[in-house]
Structures are given as C-alpha cells and as structure tokens.
Design a protein around this motif. Structure first.
Motif, PDB file in Angstrom:
ATOM      1  N   PHE A  10       0.829  -1.200   0.000  1.00 55.11           N
ATOM      2  CA  PHE A  10       0.000   0.000   0.000  1.00 55.11           C
ATOM      3  C   PHE A  10       0.868   1.258   0.000  1.00 55.11           C
ATOM      4  O   PHE A  10       0.586   2.215  -0.719  1.00 55.11           O
ATOM      5  CB  PHE A  10      -0.944  -0.006   1.211  1.00 55.11           C
ATOM      6  N   VAL A  11       1.930   1.242   0.774  1.00 53.61           N
ATOM      7  CA  VAL A  11       2.857   2.385   0.823  1.00 53.61           C
ATOM      8  C   VAL A  11       3.486   2.578  -0.554  1.00 53.61           C
ATOM      9  O   VAL A  11       3.566   3.700  -1.055  1.00 53.61           O
ATOM     10  CB  VAL A  11       3.928   2.196   1.917  1.00 53.61           C
ATOM     11  N   ARG A  12       3.931   1.498  -1.172  1.00 51.61           N
ATOM     12  CA  ARG A  12       4.523   1.586  -2.513  1.00 51.61           C
ATOM     13  C   ARG A  12       3.530   2.158  -3.527  1.00 51.61           C
ATOM     14  O   ARG A  12       3.875   2.974  -4.373  1.00 51.61           O
ATOM     15  CB  ARG A  12       4.999   0.217  -2.983  1.00 51.61           C
ATOM     16  N   LEU A  13       2.276   1.707  -3.437  1.00 56.44           N
ATOM     17  CA  LEU A  13       1.232   2.199  -4.327  1.00 56.44           C
ATOM     18  C   LEU A  13       1.055   3.706  -4.159  1.00 56.44           C
ATOM     19  O   LEU A  13       0.985   4.453  -5.143  1.00 56.44           O
ATOM     20  CB  LEU A  13      -0.091   1.486  -4.047  1.00 56.44           C
ATOM     21  N   LYS A  14       1.006   4.168  -2.930  1.00 58.03           N
ATOM     22  CA  LYS A  14       0.811   5.595  -2.668  1.00 58.03           C
ATOM     23  C   LYS A  14       2.016   6.407  -3.150  1.00 58.03           C
ATOM     24  O   LYS A  14       1.856   7.499  -3.686  1.00 58.03           O
ATOM     25  CB  LYS A  14       0.542   5.855  -1.181  1.00 58.03           C
TER      26      LYS A  14
END
Length: 120
Positions: A10-14
C-alpha cells in the motif's frame, strides 16, 4: 507478517501515485506556460496589425483579417489555459490527499513493524 506485506504494498502504491500526480502537474505547468507564451505572441501580432491599419475596432468592416484570426486563436488559447488551470488545481488537491494517505500508511506500517519486532 502478511499484514506488513500488504502495508508495504500500500505504501509503494501511494508513493507511485504521488510521483505520477507530481509528474502530471509538471506537464500541466509546462503546457500552461507554453499556451500563455503563445497567447502573448498572438497579442503582439494583433497589436502590430492594428497599428499598421490604424483600426482597432473589431466590428469595423476593414478590421484586419489577420488580427481577427489571431484574436480568435488567442481567445481559444486563453480558454484552454483556464481549463488547464482547473486540472492543475484538481491534481494539486489530489497530491495533498495522496500525501496524507501515504503518511498514514507509513505510520501504520511503522507501528506494525514495532509491534512485530517486539513480539518476535
């Protein structure tokens, strides 16, 4: 462990979304700058033509065709500038929202890692 992986994803996506939005804003800024420059050039062209003929009234029957055409193109460009500015404002708002989501996700990930490493 599975929760940490999903938080990492999720962090990578953001981060990816944030970079893409920033790139999009830069493209919009470049287009805005280019369109504004073109509109300025057209304004100069209009003024030059009007000075040549001495006619500044757009409704006058002898108003220069070149000036009339340049005026219309300039109006179209300024309309495009207005629309691009709206898009840029929306993208900047989106950047703020994504940044907030990223910060929350990073904080959650960090807490989960602390809990995981304390229990491990």
């Amino acid at each position: 462990m599975r929760v940490m992986k999903s938080q990492t994803s999720f962090v990578r996506l953001k981060i990816f979304q944030l970079r893409e939005k920033r790139r999009h804003v830069l493209q919009l800024e470049n287009m805005l700058s280019e369109f504004e420059h073109m509109a300025d050039e057209l304004e100069t062209q209009i003024t030059t033509e009007e000075k040549k003929t001495g006619i500044t009234d757009v409704e006058h029957f002898a108003y220069p065709v070149l000036a009339k055409t340049a005026r219309q193109r300039r109006e179209n460009l300024l309309s495009s500038v207005h629309n691009l500015q709206k898009q840029k404002n929306a993208a900047e708002l989106s950047i703020q929202q994504i940044q907030t989501e990223l910060e929350r996700a990073q904080a959650l990930k960090q807490r989960e890692e602390q809990v995981f490493y304390k229990t491990a």
